[in-house]
Design a protein around this motif. Structure first.
Motif, PDB file in Angstrom:
ATOM      1  N   CYS A 239       0.889  -1.440   0.758  1.00 41.50           N
ATOM      2  CA  CYS A 239      -0.092  -0.348   0.311  1.00 41.50           C
ATOM      3  C   CYS A 239       0.765   1.446  -0.124  1.00 41.50           C
ATOM      4  O   CYS A 239       1.862   1.242   0.420  1.00 41.50           O
ATOM      5  N   ILE A 240       0.002   2.392  -0.456  1.00 42.18           N
ATOM      6  CA  ILE A 240       1.059   3.558  -0.415  1.00 42.18           C
ATOM      7  C   ILE A 240       0.129   4.811   0.563  1.00 42.18           C
ATOM      8  O   ILE A 240      -0.875   4.933   0.383  1.00 42.18           O
ATOM      9  N   PRO A 241       0.863   4.949   1.550  1.00 47.89           N
ATOM     10  CA  PRO A 241       0.307   5.296   2.847  1.00 47.89           C
ATOM     11  C   PRO A 241      -0.046   6.506   2.809  1.00 47.89           C
ATOM     12  O   PRO A 241       0.406   6.625   1.880  1.00 47.89           O
ATOM     13  N   GLY A 242      -1.618   6.513   3.560  1.00 46.36           N
ATOM     14  CA  GLY A 242      -2.122   8.127   3.542  1.00 46.36           C
ATOM     15  C   GLY A 242      -2.707   8.841   1.857  1.00 46.36           C
ATOM     16  O   GLY A 242      -2.922  10.184   1.193  1.00 46.36           O
ATOM     17  N   THR A 243      -3.089   7.778   1.170  1.00 42.49           N
ATOM     18  CA  THR A 243      -3.065   8.312  -0.576  1.00 42.49           C
ATOM     19  C   THR A 243      -4.323   7.007  -0.500  1.00 42.49           C
ATOM     20  O   THR A 243      -4.778   5.918  -0.062  1.00 42.49           O
ATOM     21  N   SER A 244      -5.077   8.001  -1.516  1.00 36.75           N
ATOM     22  CA  SER A 244      -6.734   7.525  -2.252  1.00 36.75           C
ATOM     23  C   SER A 244      -7.108   8.329  -3.293  1.00 36.75           C
ATOM     24  O   SER A 244      -6.400   8.588  -3.713  1.00 36.75           O
ATOM     25  N   ILE A 245      -8.263   7.660  -3.812  1.00 39.36           N
ATOM     26  CA  ILE A 245      -8.593   8.045  -5.095  1.00 39.36           C
ATOM     27  C   ILE A 245      -9.835   7.583  -5.313  1.00 39.36           C
ATOM     28  O   ILE A 245     -10.613   7.390  -4.567  1.00 39.36           O
ATOM     29  N   ILE A 246     -10.210   8.791  -6.012  1.00 35.35           N
ATOM     30  CA  ILE A 246     -12.117   8.824  -6.163  1.00 35.35           C
ATOM     31  C   ILE A 246     -12.298   7.966  -7.586  1.00 35.35           C
ATOM     32  O   ILE A 246     -11.618   8.880  -8.701  1.00 35.35           O
ATOM     33  N   VAL A 247     -13.152   6.949  -8.182  1.00 38.32           N
ATOM     34  CA  VAL A 247     -13.500   6.960  -8.933  1.00 38.32           C
ATOM     35  C   VAL A 247     -15.237   7.268  -8.721  1.00 38.32           C
ATOM     36  O   VAL A 247     -16.077   6.629  -8.533  1.00 38.32           O
ATOM     37  N   SER A 248     -15.710   6.064 -10.640  1.00 37.07           N
ATOM     38  CA  SER A 248     -16.587   6.065 -11.168  1.00 37.07           C
ATOM     39  C   SER A 248     -17.238   5.060 -11.217  1.00 37.07           C
ATOM     40  O   SER A 248     -16.328   4.519 -12.160  1.00 37.07           O
ATOM     41  N   VAL A 249     -18.582   4.687 -11.036  1.00 36.24           N
ATOM     42  CA  VAL A 249     -18.776   2.829 -11.638  1.00 36.24           C
ATOM     43  C   VAL A 249     -19.526   3.490 -12.549  1.00 36.24           C
ATOM     44  O   VAL A 249     -19.845   4.084 -13.592  1.00 36.24           O
ATOM     45  N   THR A 250     -18.822   2.487 -13.623  1.00 35.63           N
ATOM     46  CA  THR A 250     -19.560   2.753 -15.111  1.00 35.63           C
ATOM     47  C   THR A 250     -19.036   1.038 -16.129  1.00 35.63           C
ATOM     48  O   THR A 250     -19.745   0.657 -17.323  1.00 35.63           O
ATOM     49  N   ASN A 251     -18.835   0.342 -15.002  1.00 29.88           N
ATOM     50  CA  ASN A 251     -18.116  -1.259 -15.625  1.00 29.88           C
ATOM     51  C   ASN A 251     -19.241  -2.111 -15.201  1.00 29.88           C
ATOM     52  O   ASN A 251     -19.057  -1.852 -14.003  1.00 29.88           O
ATOM     53  N   PHE A 252     -19.070  -2.972 -15.365  1.00 30.06           N
ATOM     54  CA  PHE A 252     -19.647  -4.919 -13.943  1.00 30.06           C
ATOM     55  C   PHE A 252     -18.807  -5.513 -14.859  1.00 30.06           C
ATOM     56  O   PHE A 252     -18.200  -6.187 -16.138  1.00 30.06           O
ATOM     57  N   CYS A 253     -18.652  -6.091 -13.504  1.00 30.70           N
ATOM     58  CA  CYS A 253     -16.929  -7.127 -13.396  1.00 30.70           C
ATOM     59  C   CYS A 253     -17.556  -8.786 -13.942  1.00 30.70           C
ATOM     60  O   CYS A 253     -17.795  -8.708 -12.361  1.00 30.70           O
ATOM     61  N   ALA A 254     -18.067  -9.509 -14.689  1.00 24.72           N
ATOM     62  CA  ALA A 254     -18.855 -10.698 -14.435  1.00 24.72           C
ATOM     63  C   ALA A 254     -18.374 -11.821 -13.773  1.00 24.72           C
ATOM     64  O   ALA A 254     -17.143 -11.925 -13.311  1.00 24.72           O
ATOM     65  N   PRO A 255     -19.169 -12.722 -12.741  1.00 28.85           N
ATOM     66  CA  PRO A 255     -18.147 -13.520 -12.439  1.00 28.85           C
ATOM     67  C   PRO A 255     -17.720 -14.514 -13.269  1.00 28.85           C
ATOM     68  O   PRO A 255     -18.109 -14.285 -14.073  1.00 28.85           O
ATOM     69  N   ASN A 256     -17.086 -15.431 -12.243  1.00 32.97           N
ATOM     70  CA  ASN A 256     -16.417 -16.862 -12.853  1.00 32.97           C
ATOM     71  C   ASN A 256     -16.661 -17.731 -12.513  1.00 32.97           C
ATOM     72  O   ASN A 256     -15.444 -18.523 -11.541  1.00 32.97           O
ATOM     73  N   TYR A 257     -17.506 -18.627 -13.062  1.00 30.27           N
ATOM     74  CA  TYR A 257     -17.693 -19.672 -11.522  1.00 30.27           C
ATOM     75  C   TYR A 257     -16.739 -20.626 -11.671  1.00 30.27           C
ATOM     76  O   TYR A 257     -17.018 -21.829 -11.206  1.00 30.27           O
ATOM     77  N   GLY A 258     -15.920 -20.283 -12.715  1.00 24.87           N
ATOM     78  CA  GLY A 258     -14.839 -22.122 -13.311  1.00 24.87           C
ATOM     79  C   GLY A 258     -13.735 -21.315 -12.057  1.00 24.87           C
ATOM     80  O   GLY A 258     -13.303 -22.448 -11.764  1.00 24.87           O
ATOM     81  N   PHE A 259     -14.000 -20.538 -11.471  1.00 28.32           N
ATOM     82  CA  PHE A 259     -12.561 -20.253 -10.396  1.00 28.32           C
ATOM     83  C   PHE A 259     -13.605 -20.452  -8.928  1.00 28.32           C
ATOM     84  O   PHE A 259     -13.960 -19.455  -8.473  1.00 28.32           O
ATOM     85  N   ALA A 260     -13.076 -20.524  -8.064  1.00 26.87           N
ATOM     86  CA  ALA A 260     -13.314 -20.261  -6.482  1.00 26.87           C
ATOM     87  C   ALA A 260     -13.390 -18.902  -5.531  1.00 26.87           C
ATOM     88  O   ALA A 260     -12.195 -18.021  -6.114  1.00 26.87           O
ATOM     89  N   SER A 261     -14.421 -18.231  -5.363  1.00 24.48           N
ATOM     90  CA  SER A 261     -14.679 -16.682  -5.270  1.00 24.48           C
ATOM     91  C   SER A 261     -12.918 -16.261  -3.798  1.00 24.48           C
ATOM     92  O   SER A 261     -13.122 -15.038  -4.455  1.00 24.48           O
ATOM     93  N   ASP A 262     -11.987 -17.265  -3.938  1.00 28.32           N
ATOM     94  CA  ASP A 262     -11.584 -17.049  -2.651  1.00 28.32           C
ATOM     95  C   ASP A 262     -10.239 -17.348  -3.462  1.00 28.32           C
ATOM     96  O   ASP A 262      -8.422 -17.616  -3.363  1.00 28.32           O
ATOM     97  N   GLY A 263     -10.629 -18.012  -4.703  1.00 32.38           N
ATOM     98  CA  GLY A 263      -9.243 -18.689  -5.700  1.00 32.38           C
ATOM     99  C   GLY A 263      -9.564 -17.882  -6.701  1.00 32.38           C
ATOM    100  O   GLY A 263      -9.101 -18.641  -7.521  1.00 32.38           O
TER     101      GLY A 263
END
Length: 185
Positions: A32-56
């Motif tokens: 992590c870079i301490p003390g930094t943050s960013i502002i973002v705007s939602v424009t897209n969808f990250c589709a699930p990939n059920y070929g992989f476990a949620s934690d892998g």
């Protein structure tokens, strides 16, 4: 401002498109870079990939809450080698330049809360008509409004409403974009 994709558990079937978040990298002193943050705007969808476990590998699988950041935005809060980092995020009001843009196909972009929850349209020969959401911030109405000047009423998730009168002249054409008023913050 960077744009991001959200995992299914956050995307709300596209209703959150346009919303803004502040994101900072947490819990990893090595990457992590301490003390930094960013502002973002939602424009897209990250589709699930059920070929992989949620934690892998299935980072966008439910119930994960996951942001997909462009490299340039990621590198403002973390070292790129990390590739995937825990973050702290907070929903914030958007600050965007210019007015809300209306494309005759029904798209609208806004500031304020950023995400639009209701849109009405009024032709110069009609009353206000509720528009239906297609997906994300694409709205439609089943009415013939050709050869009429168009006005729009837009309501955001924080219940702010802005009305833009006669945004499109009566000789508008499909595919054109017009700019209306913006939410006042």
């Amino acid at each position: 401002m960077a744009t991001v994709g959200l995992s299914e558990s956050m995307f709300e079937r596209g209703e959150i498109c346009g919303a803004c978040f502040q994101i900072k990298c947490v819990d990893d002193l090595r990457w992590c870079i301490p003390g930094t943050s960013i502002i973002v705007s939602v424009t897209n969808f990250c589709a699930p990939n059920y070929g992989f476990a949620s934690d892998g590998g299935g980072k966008c699988n439910p119930p994960n809450k996951h942001f997909v950041l462009p490299i340039e935005a990621f590198e403002k809060i973390a070292i790129w080698k990390a590739t995937n980092m825990p973050v702290h995020y907070m929903r914030i009001k958007c600050r965007k330049e210019g007015g809300i843009r209306f494309t005759i196909s029904g798209s609208a972009m806004s500031q304020g809360a950023g995400d639009v929850t209701a849109v009405k349209i009024k032709g110069s020969r009609t009353g206000w008509l509720d528009m239906g959401r297609n997906w994300g911030q694409n709205w439609h109405v089943n009415a013939n409004l050709q050869n009429q000047a168009l006005s729009f009423e837009v309501t955001s998730s924080d219940s702010m409403t802005v009305i833009s009168y006669n945004v499109a002249p009566k000789d508008w054409r499909f595919g054109q974009t017009f700019e209306g008023k913006q939410f006042e913050t």
